[in-house]
Design an enzyme around this catalytic site. Structure first.
Site, PDB file in Angstrom:
ATOM      1  N   ASP A  14     -11.065 -31.121-114.894  1.00 38.11           N
ATOM      2  CA  ASP A  14     -11.806 -31.394-113.649  1.00 38.11           C
ATOM      3  C   ASP A  14     -13.269 -31.016-113.865  1.00 38.11           C
ATOM      4  O   ASP A  14     -13.609 -30.396-114.877  1.00 38.11           O
ATOM      5  CB  ASP A  14     -11.202 -30.593-112.480  1.00 38.11           C
ATOM      6  CG  ASP A  14     -11.825 -30.944-111.128  1.00 38.11           C
ATOM      7  OD1 ASP A  14     -12.335 -32.074-110.971  1.00 38.11           O
ATOM      8  OD2 ASP A  14     -11.814 -30.094-110.215  1.00 38.11           O
ATOM      9  N   SER A  15     -14.095 -31.364-112.896  1.00 38.55           N
ATOM     10  CA  SER A  15     -15.499 -30.941-112.964  1.00 38.55           C
ATOM     11  C   SER A  15     -15.623 -29.456-112.638  1.00 38.55           C
ATOM     12  O   SER A  15     -16.552 -28.795-113.074  1.00 38.55           O
ATOM     13  CB  SER A  15     -16.308 -31.728-111.935  1.00 38.55           C
ATOM     14  OG  SER A  15     -15.764 -31.501-110.643  1.00 38.55           O
ATOM     15  N   CYS A  78      -8.917 -34.923-111.218  1.00 42.56           N
ATOM     16  CA  CYS A  78     -10.176 -35.190-110.518  1.00 42.56           C
ATOM     17  C   CYS A  78     -10.164 -36.652-110.083  1.00 42.56           C
ATOM     18  O   CYS A  78     -10.105 -37.550-110.930  1.00 42.56           O
ATOM     19  CB  CYS A  78     -11.336 -34.929-111.475  1.00 42.56           C
ATOM     20  SG  CYS A  78     -12.940 -35.399-110.821  1.00 42.56           S
ATOM     21  N   GLU A 156     -15.079 -24.479-104.039  1.00 47.00           N
ATOM     22  CA  GLU A 156     -15.408 -23.661-105.221  1.00 47.00           C
ATOM     23  C   GLU A 156     -15.678 -22.223-104.771  1.00 47.00           C
ATOM     24  O   GLU A 156     -15.200 -21.265-105.355  1.00 47.00           O
ATOM     25  CB  GLU A 156     -16.682 -24.191-105.915  1.00 47.00           C
ATOM     26  CG  GLU A 156     -16.515 -25.474-106.666  1.00 47.00           C
ATOM     27  CD  GLU A 156     -16.028 -25.300-108.107  1.00 47.00           C
ATOM     28  OE1 GLU A 156     -16.644 -24.571-108.884  1.00 47.00           O
ATOM     29  OE2 GLU A 156     -15.007 -25.929-108.434  1.00 47.00           O
ATOM     30  N   CYS A 192      -9.750 -35.623-103.010  1.00 45.64           N
ATOM     31  CA  CYS A 192     -10.505 -34.811-103.970  1.00 45.64           C
ATOM     32  C   CYS A 192      -9.653 -33.578-104.214  1.00 45.64           C
ATOM     33  O   CYS A 192      -9.139 -32.977-103.268  1.00 45.64           O
ATOM     34  CB  CYS A 192     -11.855 -34.415-103.371  1.00 45.64           C
ATOM     35  SG  CYS A 192     -12.718 -33.142-104.335  1.00 45.64           S
ATOM     36  N   HIS A 194     -10.323 -30.688-104.932  1.00 43.89           N
ATOM     37  CA  HIS A 194     -10.822 -29.432-104.347  1.00 43.89           C
ATOM     38  C   HIS A 194     -10.288 -29.215-102.919  1.00 43.89           C
ATOM     39  O   HIS A 194     -10.189 -28.084-102.454  1.00 43.89           O
ATOM     40  CB  HIS A 194     -12.353 -29.449-104.275  1.00 43.89           C
ATOM     41  CG  HIS A 194     -13.030 -29.107-105.567  1.00 43.89           C
ATOM     42  ND1 HIS A 194     -13.105 -29.978-106.620  1.00 43.89           N
ATOM     43  CD2 HIS A 194     -13.644 -27.957-105.984  1.00 43.89           C
ATOM     44  CE1 HIS A 194     -13.765 -29.403-107.619  1.00 43.89           C
ATOM     45  NE2 HIS A 194     -14.091 -28.176-107.258  1.00 43.89           N
TER      46      HIS A 194
HETATM   47  N1  DGL Z   1     -12.432 -32.339-107.897  1.00 40.43           N
HETATM   48  C1  DGL Z   1     -13.076 -33.570-108.005  1.00 40.43           C
HETATM   49  C2  DGL Z   1     -12.299 -34.714-107.380  1.00 40.43           C
HETATM   50  O1  DGL Z   1     -11.104 -34.671-107.259  1.00 40.43           O
HETATM   51  C3  DGL Z   1     -14.544 -33.754-107.797  1.00 40.43           C
HETATM   52  C4  DGL Z   1     -15.487 -32.695-107.402  1.00 40.43           C
HETATM   53  C5  DGL Z   1     -16.923 -33.022-107.782  1.00 40.43           C
HETATM   54  O2  DGL Z   1     -17.644 -33.688-107.015  1.00 40.43           O
HETATM   55  O3  DGL Z   1     -17.291 -32.612-108.874  1.00 40.43           O
HETATM   56  O4  DGL Z   1     -12.859 -35.711-107.034  1.00 40.43           O
END
Ligand code: DGL
Length: 279
Positions: A14-15, A78, A156, A192, A194
């Site tokens: 992931d990022s 992600c 985060e 997402c 997150h």
């Molecule tokens: N966790 C990521 C997702 O599922 C992206 C978060 C980011 O913008 O870096 O899209």
């Protein structure tokens, strides 16, 4: 315990730390899974990046990881990356790759009002891939979209500190909350990885609305691929560490995320990826 580069493992990517929500879902089904985690802190947030940048960057990082570790399967945990990089990755990397994409299909089935909310990054809500999912599986639904990087940052921060700013979460989804009840979505897709981390706060903000993420489906998919490709070696117990690798510098909050985030998800070591590549 040390890392053995030859230990058969699954790599989650992931990022940032959002992919840990996917790790948790997959491990609910496969508690013995041996895995590593790679997050592109230097490229974070992905939701604001150009598609070409993501294709090149994610490709490079994962190709390097596969060369260095005995990766049997990759989970691109992600949505922002998966909705654009999967064809390229599958062309370049010869291990099975699972992508995480917004759960539009089950949401369309579940929605009685036939109004779905899609909460994702700005990148994901504008992707052609996402539009194709909607056209294919939710053509009978109205799909309301909110793209938010703020929510990614709040998640985060929550993982690092345990604190969620409920007011900021509410601000993000306010346009749905203020709608007349019959015009509100009755199912919201957390598109997402997150966002499942903020579920409690989102529930407070959105009330009765059902929240849907892809975690359980990914757990099922990983289990099936382990069967299909006979990858059971990733489920054996090894006396080696699970690593979380990062790009860039996390100096300022390394200690806090090591203790509060990664250890809780089973990643006992946190190491810069570049340093690992050199060693
Ligand atoms: N966790 C990521 C997702 O599922 C992206 C978060 C980011 O913008 O870096 O899209």
């Amino acid at each position: 315990m040390i890392i053995t580069k030859s230990t058969p493992s699954v790599l989650f990517f992931d990022s940032g730390m959002g992919g840990l929500s996917v790790v948790a879902s997959v491990k609910e089904r496969l508690p013995n899974l041996h895995c590593h985690y790679l997050f592109d802190h230097a490229g974070f947030p992905y939701g604001e990046k150009q598609e070409d940048f993501l294709i090149e960057r994610v490709g490079e990082l994962l190709e390097q990881a596969v060369k260095l570790l005995n990766i049997k399967l990759i989970v691109v945990a992600c949505n922002t990356a998966s909705t654009i990089v999967l064809p390229h990755l599958r062309h370049e990397i010869k291990v099975p790759i699972v992508g995480v994409v917004p759960a539009i299909k089950p949401a369309a089935v579940l929605s009685k009002r036939k109004i779905i909310g899609l909460l994702a990054t700005p990148g994901t809500i504008h992707r052609q891939y996402t539009q194709d999912l909607i056209d294919k599986f939710a053509s009978d639904c109205k799909v309301l979209r909110i793209g938010s990087t703020k929510l990614v940052e709040l998640a985060e921060n929550y993982l690092a500190t345990g604190f969620v700013d409920d007011e900021e979460v509410l601000k993000t989804v306010k346009e749905w909350v203020e709608l007349d009840k019959k015009l509100q979505p009755d199912v919201v897709v957390l598109g997402c990885t997150h966002f499942p981390l903020l579920k409690q706060s989102l529930k407070k903000a959105l009330g009765e609305i059902t929240l849907l993420d892809s975690g359980d489906a990914i757990g099922r998919r990983v289990a099936n691929l382990i069967d299909d490709f006979k990858l059971e070696s990733v489920l054996e117990t090894y006396d080696v560490s699970s690593y979380a690798f990062y790009t860039g510098s996390i100096e300022a909050y390394e200690k806090i995320i090591r203790e509060n985030s990664f250890k809780r998800y089973g990643f006992t070591c946190l190491q810069e990826f570049k340093k690992f590549v050199k060693d």
